[in-house]
Design an enzyme around this catalytic site. Structure first.
Site, PDB file in Angstrom:
ATOM      1  N   ASP A 102     -23.050  41.658  22.009  1.00 40.51           N
ATOM      2  CA  ASP A 102     -23.682  42.540  21.028  1.00 40.51           C
ATOM      3  C   ASP A 102     -22.678  43.611  20.605  1.00 40.51           C
ATOM      4  O   ASP A 102     -21.885  43.389  19.681  1.00 40.51           O
ATOM      5  CB  ASP A 102     -24.955  43.121  21.661  1.00 40.51           C
ATOM      6  CG  ASP A 102     -25.806  43.920  20.695  1.00 40.51           C
ATOM      7  OD1 ASP A 102     -25.549  43.872  19.480  1.00 40.51           O
ATOM      8  OD2 ASP A 102     -26.747  44.593  21.153  1.00 40.51           O
ATOM      9  N   ASP A 158     -33.021  38.146  28.881  1.00 42.09           N
ATOM     10  CA  ASP A 158     -34.239  38.848  29.309  1.00 42.09           C
ATOM     11  C   ASP A 158     -34.563  40.057  28.445  1.00 42.09           C
ATOM     12  O   ASP A 158     -33.715  40.580  27.717  1.00 42.09           O
ATOM     13  CB  ASP A 158     -34.071  39.350  30.743  1.00 42.09           C
ATOM     14  CG  ASP A 158     -33.189  40.597  30.821  1.00 42.09           C
ATOM     15  OD1 ASP A 158     -32.051  40.544  30.294  1.00 42.09           O
ATOM     16  OD2 ASP A 158     -33.640  41.617  31.357  1.00 42.09           O
TER      17      ASP A 158
HETATM   18  P1  IMP Z   1     -22.862  44.448  24.747  1.00 39.21           P
HETATM   19  O1  IMP Z   1     -22.102  45.146  25.844  1.00 39.21           O
HETATM   20  O2  IMP Z   1     -23.516  45.419  23.803  1.00 39.21           O
HETATM   21  O3  IMP Z   1     -22.052  43.406  24.031  1.00 39.21           O
HETATM   22  O4  IMP Z   1     -24.098  43.774  25.425  1.00 39.21           O
HETATM   23  C1  IMP Z   1     -23.997  42.629  26.140  1.00 39.21           C
HETATM   24  C2  IMP Z   1     -25.163  42.494  27.098  1.00 39.21           C
HETATM   25  O5  IMP Z   1     -26.361  43.126  26.617  1.00 39.21           O
HETATM   26  C3  IMP Z   1     -25.510  41.040  27.195  1.00 39.21           C
HETATM   27  O6  IMP Z   1     -24.787  40.426  28.233  1.00 39.21           O
HETATM   28  C4  IMP Z   1     -26.992  41.069  27.473  1.00 39.21           C
HETATM   29  O7  IMP Z   1     -27.214  41.186  28.855  1.00 39.21           O
HETATM   30  C5  IMP Z   1     -27.484  42.303  26.776  1.00 39.21           C
HETATM   31  N1  IMP Z   1     -28.049  41.977  25.445  1.00 39.21           N
HETATM   32  C6  IMP Z   1     -27.546  42.262  24.226  1.00 39.21           C
HETATM   33  N2  IMP Z   1     -28.320  41.798  23.242  1.00 39.21           N
HETATM   34  C7  IMP Z   1     -29.355  41.161  23.846  1.00 39.21           C
HETATM   35  C8  IMP Z   1     -30.493  40.427  23.354  1.00 39.21           C
HETATM   36  O8  IMP Z   1     -30.727  40.241  22.141  1.00 39.21           O
HETATM   37  N3  IMP Z   1     -31.326  39.917  24.302  1.00 39.21           N
HETATM   38  C9  IMP Z   1     -31.125  40.055  25.644  1.00 39.21           C
HETATM   39  N4  IMP Z   1     -30.055  40.727  26.141  1.00 39.21           N
HETATM   40  C10 IMP Z   1     -29.191  41.276  25.260  1.00 39.21           C
END
Ligand code: IMP
Ligand code: MG
Length: 176
Positions: A102, A158
């Site tokens: 994300d 989740d």
């Molecule tokens: P980032 O550090 O913002 O890239 O987030 C990554 C982590 O956030 C992922 O490994 C997920 O555990 C969680 N995450 C981000 N978006 C979602 C979603 O749409 N559904 C579930 N978990 C999410």
């Protein structure tokens, strides 16, 4: 089906077809390498189970757990290492397996962490690339699906620890 407002985004057969393709490509790229597949707990466990069975070259596997999201759907902006791998990554060709990317914060932190531990190479395989909140530029070497926005659950993903066991991926919608 657990009670939720949902819209199916990826069904089981689309997921399995794409994971097979990723396995084939990864097998070609890692022929003759020292492959360590590193799953990011907990979200990647279902994807990783299917992916390693689709990879046809020798590999070892391990897991790492970090947390960036507290409860709910928005990131705390901070990474905490919750559990460390048991296999020494030094000299290995590490393939990080993530459920979804994300903001990019988690994967960027992990890539840097594993490089600092002496990995020979670090690449990224993510089931879903969700660029909605991308703040940290990351190169995703192997990407299952690009889904630009929404909060997704199922197939390991989740919301407050719920819905991981669903066999497909759904868009979680707020109650009407
Ligand atoms: P980032 O550090 O913002 O890239 O987030 C990554 C982590 O956030 C992922 O490994 C997920 O555990 C969680 N995450 C981000 N978006 C979602 C979603 O749409 N559904 C579930 N978990 C999410
Ligand atoms: Mg995750």
């Amino acid at each position: 089906m657990q009670q939720m407002n949902h819209e199916i985004i990826l069904d089981a057969s689309a997921l399995h077809k794409r994971i097979k393709e990723l396995g084939r490509i990864i097998s070609q790229d890692y022929t003759g390498k020292n492959l360590l597949v590193m799953g990011v707990l907990k979200g990647a466990f279902i994807f990783m189970a299917d992916l390693v069975r689709a990879i046809e070259v020798p590999l070892v596997l391990d897991f790492i757990q970090v947390s960036s999201y507290g409860k709910g759907a928005s990131s705390s902006g901070e990474i905490i290492l919750k559990s460390t791998p048991t296999i020494d990554v030094a000299g290995r060709d590490v393939l990080l397996v993530e459920d979804i990317i994300d903001s990019g914060l988690t994967i960027q932190w992990l890539m840097n962490h594993l490089a600092c531990q002496g990995a020979n190479s670090v690449k990224v395989c993510a089931l879903i690339d969700k660029a909605e909140r991308r703040a940290h530029p990351v190169h995703i070497d192997y990407c299952g699906f690009f889904i630009p926005h929404g909060f997704l659950v199922g197939f390991g993903l989740d919301f407050n620890e719920q819905y991981r066991s669903l066999p497909a991926i759904y868009h979680l919608q707020p109650p009407a």
